[in-house]
Design an enzyme around this catalytic site. Structure first.
Site, PDB file in Angstrom:
ATOM      1  CG  LEU A 147      -1.848  -1.194   1.365  1.00 40.33           C
ATOM      2  CD1 LEU A 147      -2.672  -1.083   2.625  1.00 40.33           C
ATOM      3  CD2 LEU A 147      -2.753  -1.334   0.139  1.00 40.33           C
ATOM      4  CD  GLU A 148       3.584   2.794   3.855  1.00 35.57           C
ATOM      5  OE1 GLU A 148       4.825   2.804   3.921  1.00 35.57           O
ATOM      6  OE2 GLU A 148       2.850   2.903   4.856  1.00 35.57           O
TER       7      GLU A 148
END
Ligand code: HEC
Ligand code: HEC
Length: 342
Positions: A147-148
């Site tokens: 998610l990063e």
């Protein structure tokens, strides 16, 4: 000096274990308000004696810091070249990004609020749940997080190694060249340079009584008297212990529980670590709204009210909230010089 450090460490250990013991050590699961209050008061005295002005980190290698500065803004660390560390940790926003949750590669929404990178070297552990013990260890976290930055060392290193200029720059600083260790070390060195000394409160602690407005001084007194300082203590006013969010009431009662709300439990699997988080630093906190691990408090005054209710078991009057906010605003320091573009 070693004596002061020993005292300081003893204070941290004592303070945190005291509050932790009273809040969590009871097997009936029922907290006795008076006992918690008592422990908070004891710990507040210790917290008070552990306050000290923030200083720069000495002895950093400027070449390593400069390399780290460069990598911090380098989008090649992300899978599709779209995101750098600085995308979420913005220097002009107190080292955070002003969002309840950040967006990573491909617009993926994160699960937890982005904390500041400023002064993070002084945190006793990294991340809300403390799952990284050092800044070097932390770097791999965002890199691998889908998610990063959604990438991996196997993807990133060849990309960086293909850049001749970067290769030379690394070779002159690190004999090993570009490796996972040297990249992490350079980024961590840059992060160690991200201290923000010179806040009005630091000048006040150093003896300049006029550095705080009368309102901020009143807020400082309340911060101590009410017991905020039992948990937000030490040079960062935080960052040196774990505490439950909801010591005096169930903060999570009225909402749908998310995995991130379990906090340290996600690391240890121990029942008593549910909803336990690293107490965040309050340095530069006026710049890093929204607040809490879930980004649920939009403004500082709201966060202060929630803390009063769930951590101290008291409804704070709006004048008290205002005074404490004025005090917290005095924790805004100077932007580190190392953030200037290389
Ligand atoms: C997509 C947004 C995003 C990117 C990109 C990102 N971070 Fe973060 N960072 C976060 C979030 C969210 C957290 C909190 C995660 C947690 O606690 O589980 C965090 C936590 C941290 C922390 C811990 C701070 C503390 O108080 O515990 C440090 C240090 C940090 N990041 C540095 C970096 C570095 C270095 C990079 C680049 C390699 C980076 N971040 C890239 C969002 C991001
Ligand atoms: C029993 C320990 C404890 C006490 C007492 C306490 N806090 Fe906190 N504080 C925490 C923890 C833990 C968090 C992180 C909560 C979360 O987001 O999960 C926190 C978060 C915060 C935040 C949000 C910081 C951020 O970056 O998101 C602020 C502001 C704050 N506290 C201020 C205060 C003030 C002001 C008081 C006194 C009125 C206080 N706290 C009392 C433990 C405590």
């Amino acid at each position: 000096m070693p004596k002061t450090i020993a005292l300081y460490l003893a204070a941290i250990v004592l303070g945190s274990s005291l509050v932790w013991w009273v809040a969590n050590g009871r097997d009936d699961g029922q907290m006795a308000t008076e006992e918690v209050r008592f422990a908070l008061r004891q710990s507040a005295d210790i917290g008070f004696s552990a306050l000290r002005p923030l200083t720069r980190q000495d002895g950093l290698d400027t070449a390593q810091v400069a390399l780290g500065r460069q990598l911090f803004s380098d989008t090649r660390l992300s899978k599709d070249g779209s995101i750098a560390c600085v995308s979420c940790h913005r220097f002009e926003q107190g080292g955070a990004d002003g969002l309840p949750r950040s967006f990573g590669v491909g617009g993926a929404e994160g699960v937890i609020n982005t904390p500041s990178v400023f002064n993070s070297d002084l945190n006793f552990v990294q991340f809300w749940d403390g799952r990284a013990g050092s800044l070097e260890e932390q770097v791999a976290g965002p890199l691998h997080n889908p998610l990063e930055m959604a990438s991996s060392w196997a993807e990133v290193l060849p990309r960086l190694q293909a850049d001749a200029a970067l290769r030379d720059a690394f070779a002159s600083v690190y004999p090993a060249g570009i490796t996972a260790e040297t990249v992490a070390h350079a980024v961590a060195s840059f992060e160690r340079s991200l201290r923000t000394p010179g806040a009005p409160f630091d000048r006040y602690l150093a003896g300049d009584a006029s550095a705080l407005s009368p309102l901020a001084q009143e807020g400082y007194e309340k911060f101590r008297d009410f017991g905020c300082i039992s948990c937000h203590q030490g040079v960062l006013l935080g960052g040196n212990m774990f505490q439950k969010f909801g010591v005096m009431g169930d903060y999570f009662a009225s909402r749908k529980l998310q995995p991130a709300d379990l906090g340290r439990y996600n690391v240890t699997g121990r029942e008593e670590d549910k909803h336990v988080f690293k107490v965040p630093s309050l340095r530069n906190v006026a710049l890093t709204a929204p607040y809490f691990h879930d980004g649920s408090a939009a403004v500082l005054t709201e966060a202060i009210g929630v803390m009063g209710r769930f951590q101290l078991g008291r409804e704070l009057a709006s004048e008290d909230v205002g005074a404490i906010a004025a005090f917290l605003e005095s924790l805004t320091g100077r932007l580190p010089e190392s953030v200037e573009a290389p």
